[in-house]
Every structure is written in structure tokens, then in C-alpha cells.
Motif scaffolding. Structure first.
Motif, PDB file in Angstrom:
ATOM      1  N   ASP A 140     -18.617   9.159  10.542  1.00  0.00           N
ATOM      2  CA  ASP A 140     -17.643   8.954  11.585  1.00  0.00           C
ATOM      3  C   ASP A 140     -17.074   7.537  11.454  1.00  0.00           C
ATOM      4  O   ASP A 140     -17.620   6.710  10.754  1.00  0.00           O
ATOM      5  CB  ASP A 140     -18.270   9.184  12.973  1.00  0.00           C
ATOM      6  CG  ASP A 140     -19.491   8.322  13.185  1.00  0.00           C
ATOM      7  OD1 ASP A 140     -19.638   7.311  12.465  1.00  0.00           O
ATOM      8  OD2 ASP A 140     -20.335   8.656  14.029  1.00  0.00           O
ATOM      9  N   PRO A 141     -15.972   7.288  12.070  1.00  0.00           N
ATOM     10  CA  PRO A 141     -15.363   5.947  11.908  1.00  0.00           C
ATOM     11  C   PRO A 141     -16.312   4.816  12.262  1.00  0.00           C
ATOM     12  O   PRO A 141     -16.296   3.779  11.607  1.00  0.00           O
ATOM     13  CB  PRO A 141     -14.168   6.005  12.860  1.00  0.00           C
ATOM     14  CG  PRO A 141     -13.831   7.454  12.970  1.00  0.00           C
ATOM     15  CD  PRO A 141     -15.135   8.192  12.886  1.00  0.00           C
ATOM     16  N   LEU A 142     -17.151   5.020  13.246  1.00  0.00           N
ATOM     17  CA  LEU A 142     -18.073   3.952  13.638  1.00  0.00           C
ATOM     18  C   LEU A 142     -19.087   3.677  12.530  1.00  0.00           C
ATOM     19  O   LEU A 142     -19.327   2.526  12.172  1.00  0.00           O
ATOM     20  CB  LEU A 142     -18.789   4.345  14.931  1.00  0.00           C
ATOM     21  CG  LEU A 142     -19.872   3.366  15.402  1.00  0.00           C
ATOM     22  CD1 LEU A 142     -19.282   1.984  15.663  1.00  0.00           C
ATOM     23  CD2 LEU A 142     -20.557   3.911  16.665  1.00  0.00           C
ATOM     24  N   LEU A 143     -19.683   4.753  11.962  1.00  0.00           N
ATOM     25  CA  LEU A 143     -20.683   4.569  10.908  1.00  0.00           C
ATOM     26  C   LEU A 143     -20.043   4.010   9.643  1.00  0.00           C
ATOM     27  O   LEU A 143     -20.656   3.237   8.895  1.00  0.00           O
ATOM     28  CB  LEU A 143     -21.377   5.899  10.607  1.00  0.00           C
ATOM     29  CG  LEU A 143     -22.640   5.813   9.744  1.00  0.00           C
ATOM     30  CD1 LEU A 143     -23.661   4.888  10.363  1.00  0.00           C
ATOM     31  CD2 LEU A 143     -23.229   7.200   9.524  1.00  0.00           C
ATOM     32  N   ALA A 144     -18.794   4.387   9.421  1.00  0.00           N
ATOM     33  CA  ALA A 144     -18.096   3.837   8.264  1.00  0.00           C
ATOM     34  C   ALA A 144     -17.896   2.340   8.414  1.00  0.00           C
ATOM     35  O   ALA A 144     -18.016   1.585   7.441  1.00  0.00           O
ATOM     36  CB  ALA A 144     -16.763   4.544   8.079  1.00  0.00           C
ATOM     37  N   LEU A 145     -17.596   1.886   9.629  1.00  0.00           N
ATOM     38  CA  LEU A 145     -17.442   0.454   9.840  1.00  0.00           C
ATOM     39  C   LEU A 145     -18.773  -0.265   9.674  1.00  0.00           C
ATOM     40  O   LEU A 145     -18.837  -1.366   9.116  1.00  0.00           O
ATOM     41  CB  LEU A 145     -16.854   0.198  11.247  1.00  0.00           C
ATOM     42  CG  LEU A 145     -15.411   0.661  11.448  1.00  0.00           C
ATOM     43  CD1 LEU A 145     -15.006   0.471  12.921  1.00  0.00           C
ATOM     44  CD2 LEU A 145     -14.460  -0.106  10.554  1.00  0.00           C
ATOM     45  N   LEU A 146     -19.857   0.351  10.143  1.00  0.00           N
ATOM     46  CA  LEU A 146     -21.172  -0.290  10.016  1.00  0.00           C
ATOM     47  C   LEU A 146     -21.656  -0.310   8.575  1.00  0.00           C
ATOM     48  O   LEU A 146     -22.440  -1.183   8.187  1.00  0.00           O
ATOM     49  CB  LEU A 146     -22.181   0.444  10.909  1.00  0.00           C
ATOM     50  CG  LEU A 146     -21.924   0.335  12.415  1.00  0.00           C
ATOM     51  CD1 LEU A 146     -22.921   1.205  13.187  1.00  0.00           C
ATOM     52  CD2 LEU A 146     -22.063  -1.126  12.866  1.00  0.00           C
ATOM     53  N   ALA A 147     -21.187   0.672   7.815  1.00  0.00           N
ATOM     54  CA  ALA A 147     -21.625   0.722   6.415  1.00  0.00           C
ATOM     55  C   ALA A 147     -21.152  -0.486   5.634  1.00  0.00           C
ATOM     56  O   ALA A 147     -21.739  -0.855   4.607  1.00  0.00           O
ATOM     57  CB  ALA A 147     -21.115   2.004   5.765  1.00  0.00           C
ATOM     58  N   GLN A 148     -20.088  -1.155   6.093  1.00  0.00           N
ATOM     59  CA  GLN A 148     -19.631  -2.358   5.404  1.00  0.00           C
ATOM     60  C   GLN A 148     -20.668  -3.472   5.485  1.00  0.00           C
ATOM     61  O   GLN A 148     -20.722  -4.331   4.620  1.00  0.00           O
ATOM     62  CB  GLN A 148     -18.296  -2.813   6.019  1.00  0.00           C
ATOM     63  CG  GLN A 148     -17.183  -1.796   5.877  1.00  0.00           C
ATOM     64  CD  GLN A 148     -15.912  -2.262   6.562  1.00  0.00           C
ATOM     65  OE1 GLN A 148     -15.823  -3.389   7.101  1.00  0.00           O
ATOM     66  NE2 GLN A 148     -14.881  -1.384   6.558  1.00  0.00           N
ATOM     67  N   ALA A 194     -21.661  -4.829  16.170  1.00  0.00           N
ATOM     68  CA  ALA A 194     -21.534  -3.964  17.355  1.00  0.00           C
ATOM     69  C   ALA A 194     -20.713  -4.653  18.448  1.00  0.00           C
ATOM     70  O   ALA A 194     -19.869  -4.014  19.109  1.00  0.00           O
ATOM     71  CB  ALA A 194     -22.918  -3.590  17.867  1.00  0.00           C
ATOM     72  N   ARG A 195     -20.935  -5.952  18.670  1.00  0.00           N
ATOM     73  CA  ARG A 195     -20.160  -6.659  19.678  1.00  0.00           C
ATOM     74  C   ARG A 195     -18.698  -6.741  19.284  1.00  0.00           C
ATOM     75  O   ARG A 195     -17.799  -6.670  20.146  1.00  0.00           O
ATOM     76  CB  ARG A 195     -20.733  -8.055  19.888  1.00  0.00           C
ATOM     77  CG  ARG A 195     -22.054  -8.028  20.661  1.00  0.00           C
ATOM     78  CD  ARG A 195     -22.606  -9.429  20.841  1.00  0.00           C
ATOM     79  NE  ARG A 195     -23.843  -9.389  21.631  1.00  0.00           N
ATOM     80  CZ  ARG A 195     -24.585 -10.486  21.893  1.00  0.00           C
ATOM     81  NH1 ARG A 195     -24.204 -11.665  21.409  1.00  0.00           N
ATOM     82  NH2 ARG A 195     -25.672 -10.361  22.627  1.00  0.00           N
ATOM     83  N   ALA A 196     -18.449  -6.867  17.974  1.00  0.00           N
ATOM     84  CA  ALA A 196     -17.056  -6.880  17.541  1.00  0.00           C
ATOM     85  C   ALA A 196     -16.394  -5.539  17.787  1.00  0.00           C
ATOM     86  O   ALA A 196     -15.171  -5.470  17.976  1.00  0.00           O
ATOM     87  CB  ALA A 196     -16.993  -7.256  16.053  1.00  0.00           C
ATOM     88  N   LEU A 197     -17.178  -4.499  17.839  1.00  0.00           N
ATOM     89  CA  LEU A 197     -16.644  -3.165  18.096  1.00  0.00           C
ATOM     90  C   LEU A 197     -16.613  -2.835  19.591  1.00  0.00           C
ATOM     91  O   LEU A 197     -16.160  -1.741  19.968  1.00  0.00           O
ATOM     92  CB  LEU A 197     -17.480  -2.114  17.348  1.00  0.00           C
ATOM     93  CG  LEU A 197     -17.430  -2.198  15.819  1.00  0.00           C
ATOM     94  CD1 LEU A 197     -18.387  -1.180  15.202  1.00  0.00           C
ATOM     95  CD2 LEU A 197     -16.019  -1.970  15.306  1.00  0.00           C
ATOM     96  N   GLY A 198     -17.103  -3.746  20.422  1.00  0.00           N
ATOM     97  CA  GLY A 198     -17.027  -3.535  21.877  1.00  0.00           C
ATOM     98  C   GLY A 198     -18.308  -3.058  22.508  1.00  0.00           C
ATOM     99  O   GLY A 198     -18.286  -2.621  23.667  1.00  0.00           O
TER     100      GLY A 198
END
Length: 231
Positions: A140-148, A194-198
Motif C-alpha cells: 500500500d502507499p504507506l508501506l511503500a513510503l516506509l520501505a524507503q 511516521a511523524r512526517a506522514l502525520g
């Protein structure tokens, strides 16, 4: 006066066989040779024949008989060697070779050229189908962002709760094998993301949903917990 009587004529001469004349001549020659040999034998016995100067005069009758005997022996020996050489080189029949004990070399017979057998068709094994690559992990978009921020793939899944401002990350078993320093470094890094994502609150749980780390209630940073410890 009476006519004179003619002398008797030899004509026609009586026929004489040439073979008979040859026989008479041969007998005459043999008789002459016999007389000559008897004369030589007598002269040798009396020592009248000449002998070399080194030969004792008292043994003069023995010189010529010994010389003749020696020459005869040498002639016989030479003839025997010539005969043996001829008998060895002359080809012999198989029966004669077996009787004399001489083994003749067997004739060399060229072996017939063997034709190369036709190549046997070998059935090549069917190549096994290559396993299909696993389908790409749909994140999902969230996990894709965390994968970075997860090059070691320590995050197994992400469970956001936007209404509560909370993000729960399920960790892979490899995370629990890291040392405390590395676990804290990764947890604080994910907290910043996570904080950067809100999301104000971050929780790390294992596959059995046991709490491994959570955001500090006072101040910043992450608090590491043992599995099963109260949060």
C-alpha cells in the motif's frame, strides 16, 4: 700278268657308340689317376715330396695327409653353415615347421576397417520449466513510503489508524535478532518517518502482536519493550 689286289679299305667303318667310347676313356682316366695317387703316396711315404721349411723333416710323411684332412674338414663345416642358412631362409610348409620345431611368424593380416556405428540419438531431457518469479509485493502507499527507510526489509506489514493518529508496524523476525542499539536506531528512524506522514504515535509489534516498541509519552524517542511486557 694278274691285276694287283687292292689293300683292304676301312670303309665302311664299323659303328662305335660314343657312350661306350666315353666309358673306356673314363676308365682310362681313373686308372691313370689311381696310378698317379699311388705314386704320390709312395713318394710321400719316402719323404720325397717337398714340405715347408718349418715342418720337421722326420714328420714329412704326415704333412700332406694332415693338410688334406684339415681342408676337407673346413670344407664340410663351410658347407654345413651354408646349408643351415639356406634351410632357415627357405619358406616351410606349416607341417614342416611343426616337425622341425621352428615356429614361423604368423602372417600379418590387416584387420578389416570397422565402420563407425551410427550415432545413437539420445533423447535430451525436457528442460524443467523455470519457476515463475513471485509476484511483486503489492504494497500500500504507506508501506511503500516506509520501505524507503527499510533497506533490510525489517517491516512485515503496516496498520495505520488515522483517526487515532497511530501507526502500528508488524516487524519481521529478523528485527528481534538485532542488538538493542540497532533496534533503537531503526525504531527512531521509523518514528521520524511516521511523524512526517502525520502519525504522532508509533508502535512496533511482532507477528503475534506483542508490543516491541512504542513512542515515549513524555518527550521524544522510542521505548523498547520485551515481548509480552505491559505497554
Amino acid at each position: 700278268m694278274a691285276d694287283p689286289v687292292p689293300p683292304p679299305s676301312d670303309l665302311p667303318a664299323p659303328y662305335a657308340s660314343p657312350w661306350g667310347q666315353l666309358g673306356h676313356a673314363a676308365r682310362a682316366v681313373l686308372a691313370s689317376l689311381r696310378l698317379k695317387l699311388r705314386e704320390l703316396w709312395r713318394r710321400n711315404r719316402e719323404g720325397d715330396l717337398s714340405v715347408p721349411g718349418f715342418w720337421p723333416q722326420g714328420l714329412a710323411p704326415l704333412f700332406w695327409p694332415l693338410l688334406l684332412a684339415t681342408l676337407l674338414a673346413l670344407s664340410l663345416a663351410l658347407a654345413g653353415q651354408v646349408w643351415r642358412g639356406l634351410s632357415q631362409t627357405a619358406p616351410q610348409a606349416p607341417g614342416e615347421a611343426a616337425a622341425t620345431g621352428v615356429q614361423m611368424p604368423a602372417p600379418t593380416v590387416a584387420a578389416p576397417a570397422l565402420e563407425a556405428p551410427p550415432p545413437v540419438a539420445v533423447d535430451k531431457p525436457m528442460p524443467l520449466p523455470e519457476p515463475e518469479p513471485p509476484p511483486p509485493l503489492e504494497l500500500d502507499p504507506l508501506l511503500a513510503l516506509l520501505a524507503q527507510d527499510d533497506p533490510d526489509h525489517l517491516i512485515a506489514s503496516a496498520h495505520p489508524a488515522p483517526a487515532e493518529g497511530r501507526l502500528v508496524l508488524t516487524m519481521a523476525p529478523a528485527y528481534t535478532t538485532l542488538g538493542e542499539t540497532n533496534r533503537r536506531r531503526w525504531a527512531e528512524r521509523w518514528q521520524q518517518r511516521a511523524r512526517a506522514l502525520g502519525y504522532e504515535r508509533l508502535e512496533l509489534v511482532d507477528g503475534r502482536q506483542r508490543l516491541l516498541a512504542r513512542a515515549a509519552l513524555v518527550g521524544s524517542g522510542m521505548i523498547l519493550l520485551d515481548p509480552g511486557a505491559p505497554g
